[in-house]
Design a protein around this motif. Sequence first.
Motif, mmCIF file in Angstrom:
data_model
loop_
_atom_site.group_PDB
_atom_site.id
_atom_site.type_symbol
_atom_site.label_atom_id
_atom_site.label_comp_id
_atom_site.label_asym_id
_atom_site.label_seq_id
_atom_site.Cartn_x
_atom_site.Cartn_y
_atom_site.Cartn_z
ATOM 1 N N LEU A 76 0.863 -1.173 0.049
ATOM 2 C CA LEU A 76 0.073 0.072 -0.013
ATOM 3 C C LEU A 76 0.928 1.410 -0.031
ATOM 4 O O LEU A 76 1.956 1.258 0.743
ATOM 5 C CB LEU A 76 -0.820 0.147 1.251
ATOM 6 N N LEU A 77 0.531 2.054 -0.968
ATOM 7 C CA LEU A 77 1.217 3.430 -1.043
ATOM 8 C C LEU A 77 0.863 4.631 -0.062
ATOM 9 O O LEU A 77 1.314 5.378 0.291
ATOM 10 C CB LEU A 77 1.197 4.040 -2.220
ATOM 11 N N ASP A 78 -0.532 4.352 0.251
ATOM 12 C CA ASP A 78 -1.237 5.626 1.280
ATOM 13 C C ASP A 78 -2.144 4.870 2.021
ATOM 14 O O ASP A 78 -2.500 3.763 1.930
ATOM 15 C CB ASP A 78 -1.792 6.692 0.257
ATOM 16 N N ARG A 79 -2.678 5.624 3.082
ATOM 17 C CA ARG A 79 -3.727 5.082 3.854
ATOM 18 C C ARG A 79 -4.983 6.331 3.981
ATOM 19 O O ARG A 79 -4.429 7.468 4.466
ATOM 20 C CB ARG A 79 -3.252 4.701 5.212
ATOM 21 N N VAL A 80 -5.975 5.981 3.688
ATOM 22 C CA VAL A 80 -6.973 7.086 3.417
ATOM 23 C C VAL A 80 -8.191 6.652 4.526
ATOM 24 O O VAL A 80 -8.933 5.797 4.319
ATOM 25 C CB VAL A 80 -7.748 7.018 2.181
ATOM 26 N N GLY A 81 -8.188 7.380 5.562
ATOM 27 C CA GLY A 81 -9.218 7.118 6.567
ATOM 28 C C GLY A 81 -9.245 5.610 7.295
ATOM 29 O O GLY A 81 -8.308 4.841 7.080
#
Length: 71
Positions: free
Chosen positions: A28-33
């Motif tokens: 995973l490159l980001d975490r959105v909420g």
Amino acid sequence: MHPARARELVRKGRALRRFNKGIFYIKLLDRVGGDVQDIAVGIDPGSKKEGFTVKSEAHTYLNIQADAVTG
């Protein structure tokens, strides 16, 4: 995670496809909420058997008892 969800994350650019020793996984490159779940790891190094547990409040993900290494 369901394979369709993994494909969706890769397609949207939020994850990278990776292979290691024949095993496919995504990074995973980001975490959105979203909620984060606390996970605990327990190790019981006994003289004849060793115990390993990975669990959260709701689930036990791994519970292994193995023979200890004796030399």
